[in-house]
Design a protein around this motif. Sequence first.
Motif, mmCIF file in Angstrom:
data_model
loop_
_atom_site.group_PDB
_atom_site.id
_atom_site.type_symbol
_atom_site.label_atom_id
_atom_site.label_comp_id
_atom_site.label_asym_id
_atom_site.label_seq_id
_atom_site.Cartn_x
_atom_site.Cartn_y
_atom_site.Cartn_z
ATOM 1 N N GLY A 74 -10.484 3.327 33.368
ATOM 2 C CA GLY A 74 -9.268 3.480 34.163
ATOM 3 C C GLY A 74 -8.371 2.272 34.009
ATOM 4 N N ASN A 75 -7.266 2.317 34.717
ATOM 5 C CA ASN A 75 -6.294 1.225 34.697
ATOM 6 C C ASN A 75 -6.040 0.802 36.130
ATOM 7 N N VAL A 76 -5.956 -0.515 36.344
ATOM 8 C CA VAL A 76 -5.570 -1.033 37.652
ATOM 9 C C VAL A 76 -4.298 -1.845 37.465
ATOM 10 N N TYR A 77 -3.319 -1.566 38.327
ATOM 11 C CA TYR A 77 -2.089 -2.347 38.379
ATOM 12 C C TYR A 77 -2.159 -3.191 39.643
ATOM 13 N N PHE A 78 -2.143 -4.517 39.480
ATOM 14 C CA PHE A 78 -2.140 -5.449 40.602
ATOM 15 C C PHE A 78 -0.718 -5.981 40.786
ATOM 16 N N GLU A 79 -0.175 -5.888 41.985
ATOM 17 C CA GLU A 79 1.094 -6.543 42.267
ATOM 18 C C GLU A 79 0.867 -8.057 42.249
ATOM 19 N N PRO A 80 1.917 -8.865 42.070
ATOM 20 C CA PRO A 80 1.728 -10.320 42.074
ATOM 21 C C PRO A 80 0.943 -10.783 43.307
ATOM 22 N N GLY A 81 -0.057 -11.626 43.072
ATOM 23 C CA GLY A 81 -0.884 -12.163 44.151
ATOM 24 C C GLY A 81 -2.018 -11.264 44.605
ATOM 25 N N ALA A 82 -2.059 -10.007 44.159
ATOM 26 C CA ALA A 82 -3.120 -9.085 44.578
ATOM 27 C C ALA A 82 -4.398 -9.364 43.792
ATOM 28 N N ARG A 83 -5.529 -9.109 44.421
ATOM 29 C CA ARG A 83 -6.820 -9.358 43.777
ATOM 30 C C ARG A 83 -7.901 -8.476 44.378
ATOM 31 N N SER A 84 -8.967 -8.295 43.613
ATOM 32 C CA SER A 84 -10.115 -7.540 44.106
ATOM 33 C C SER A 84 -10.964 -8.434 44.997
#
Length: 166
Positions: free
Chosen positions: A71-81
């Motif tokens: 799959g693909n994950v798009y993280f907005e700036p500053g976002a993290r798992s």
Amino acid sequence: MKKTRNKMRTKLILTLAAALIFTIQGFSQSNADAKQAIFPKGEQGPASNFTGKAFNYGLVANDSTYHTVVGNVYFEPGARSNWHRHPAGQILVITAGEGYHQIKGRPIEKMRKGDVVKCPPNVEHWHGASPNSALHQMYIIPNTEKGIVEWLQPVTDKEYNALNKQ
């Protein structure tokens, strides 16, 4: 005295102009990363597993033939798992933007478009976007018959910002 004031005014104007240009470039880069996306944004991930906004778009569903999730994950700036681990490991392919990755007990590593990161089996790690750039990552989770993911505690701001202190 008048010359000094004019010099200070000129210096202030140049400083403000430089700051504005830097901000516009950063905004443009973030938008360019979003426009370069290979896959759709997908569904927002649960706040229980992410700090900030992250969106998942599944490409290959788990099945009994391939035993692989992609799959693909798009993280907005500053976002993290959150910290998490995969019983059979995980491979990340960075397709746009810039971000961070950390394996528990090791320093944070930067990730950029074109990088490939291997997360070892059963090892705690996290990944996400840098503070000023979005991140697109394709993930591959093999051997899903062993399990897919175990979500753990959030990455603290102190942990996330540790790169700036290295």
